[in-house]
Motif scaffolding. Structure first.
Motif, PDB file in Angstrom:
ATOM      1  N   GLN A  39      57.080  42.685  46.526  1.00 32.23           N
ATOM      2  CA  GLN A  39      55.828  42.370  47.201  1.00 32.23           C
ATOM      3  C   GLN A  39      55.576  40.878  47.098  1.00 32.23           C
ATOM      4  N   ALA A  40      55.643  40.228  48.247  1.00 33.46           N
ATOM      5  CA  ALA A  40      55.363  38.803  48.308  1.00 33.46           C
ATOM      6  C   ALA A  40      53.857  38.585  48.352  1.00 33.46           C
ATOM      7  N   PRO A  41      53.398  37.412  47.952  1.00 36.31           N
ATOM      8  CA  PRO A  41      51.954  37.133  47.951  1.00 36.31           C
ATOM      9  C   PRO A  41      51.335  37.379  49.332  1.00 36.31           C
ATOM     10  N   GLY A  42      50.288  38.182  49.360  1.00 37.75           N
ATOM     11  CA  GLY A  42      49.586  38.450  50.598  1.00 37.75           C
ATOM     12  C   GLY A  42      50.283  39.389  51.555  1.00 37.75           C
ATOM     13  N   LYS A  43      51.367  40.006  51.098  1.00 39.19           N
ATOM     14  CA  LYS A  43      52.128  40.898  51.990  1.00 39.19           C
ATOM     15  C   LYS A  43      52.240  42.294  51.385  1.00 39.19           C
ATOM     16  N   GLU A  44      52.680  43.220  52.209  1.00 41.43           N
ATOM     17  CA  GLU A  44      52.877  44.587  51.754  1.00 41.43           C
ATOM     18  C   GLU A  44      54.134  44.697  50.900  1.00 41.43           C
ATOM     19  N   ARG A  45      54.159  45.717  50.061  1.00 38.79           N
ATOM     20  CA  ARG A  45      55.347  45.995  49.264  1.00 38.79           C
ATOM     21  C   ARG A  45      56.440  46.539  50.179  1.00 38.79           C
ATOM     22  N   ARG A  46      57.642  46.019  49.998  1.00 35.94           N
ATOM     23  CA  ARG A  46      58.752  46.405  50.877  1.00 35.94           C
ATOM     24  C   ARG A  46      59.966  46.846  50.067  1.00 35.94           C
ATOM     25  N   ALA A  92      58.770  36.936  45.212  1.00 36.76           N
ATOM     26  CA  ALA A  92      57.945  38.144  45.214  1.00 36.76           C
ATOM     27  C   ALA A  92      57.877  38.703  43.800  1.00 36.76           C
ATOM     28  N   ASP A  93      56.983  39.671  43.630  1.00 37.39           N
ATOM     29  CA  ASP A  93      57.019  40.522  42.444  1.00 37.39           C
ATOM     30  C   ASP A  93      57.959  41.674  42.768  1.00 37.39           C
ATOM     31  N   TYR A  94      58.896  41.936  41.873  1.00 38.76           N
ATOM     32  CA  TYR A  94      59.886  42.976  42.084  1.00 38.76           C
ATOM     33  C   TYR A  94      59.562  44.172  41.184  1.00 38.76           C
ATOM     34  N   SER A 106      60.918  54.528  51.586  1.00 37.66           N
ATOM     35  CA  SER A 106      59.485  54.773  51.671  1.00 37.66           C
ATOM     36  C   SER A 106      58.858  54.830  50.280  1.00 37.66           C
ATOM     37  N   GLN A 107      57.821  54.052  50.073  1.00 37.99           N
ATOM     38  CA  GLN A 107      57.155  54.024  48.770  1.00 37.99           C
ATOM     39  C   GLN A 107      56.643  55.403  48.360  1.00 37.99           C
ATOM     40  N   GLN A 115      55.874  47.867  36.018  1.00 38.07           N
ATOM     41  CA  GLN A 115      54.791  46.897  36.167  1.00 38.07           C
ATOM     42  C   GLN A 115      55.192  45.688  36.992  1.00 38.07           C
ATOM     43  N   GLY A 116      56.472  45.520  37.192  1.00 36.19           N
ATOM     44  CA  GLY A 116      56.931  44.416  38.032  1.00 36.19           C
ATOM     45  C   GLY A 116      57.384  43.203  37.239  1.00 36.19           C
ATOM     46  N   THR A 117      58.247  42.442  37.866  1.00 35.61           N
ATOM     47  CA  THR A 117      58.697  41.169  37.295  1.00 35.61           C
ATOM     48  C   THR A 117      58.703  40.136  38.420  1.00 35.61           C
TER      49      THR A 117
END
Length: 123
Positions: A39-46, A92-94, A106-107, A115-117
């Motif tokens: 998930q990049a700043p201001g964007k949807e998780r992909r 992004a946060d991964y 699909s999420q 929690q992401g890195t």
């Protein structure tokens, strides 16, 4: 319940490499697919990539094919994401996730999330 812990993020220059790790607290029957999303700043998780524990079958988003590689070490309950030829747009946060469906982008097919890195690629 499964806990997922990611590690390996950081700051890297464009063209560089990073390897992310995701360790599961335990293997749970039916949760055969592990995946990475970002998930990049201001964007949807992909979706980024997914792998099946038993077969090792993999699936990649088009945006990372040829640059990223997902793998697993079943003995360590750990999935890796090797990221090469990094670009600023990979910033992004991964997140890693696990689910019971097959290889999916699909999420909603993933039940447990880490929690992401954070990964930052400078130009």
């Amino acid at each position: 319940q499964v806990q997922l812990v990611e590690s390996g993020g950081g700051l890297v220059q464009a063209g560089g490499s990073l390897r992310l790790s995701c360790t599961a607290s335990r293997r749970t029957f039916g949760y055969e697919t592990m995946a990475w999303f970002r998930q990049a700043p201001g964007k949807e998780r992909r979706f980024v990539a997914a792998i099946r524990w038993n077969s090792g079958t993999v699936y990649y988003a088009d945006s990372v094919k040829g640059r990223f590689s997902i793998s697993r070490d079943s003995a360590k309950n750990t999935v890796y994401l090797q990221m090469n030829s990094l670009k600023p747009e990979d910033t992004a946060d991964y997140y890693c996730a696990t689910g019971t469906r097959g290889l999916s982008d699909s999420q909603s097919d993933y039940s447990y999330w880490g929690q992401g890195t954070q990964v930052t690629v400078s130009s």
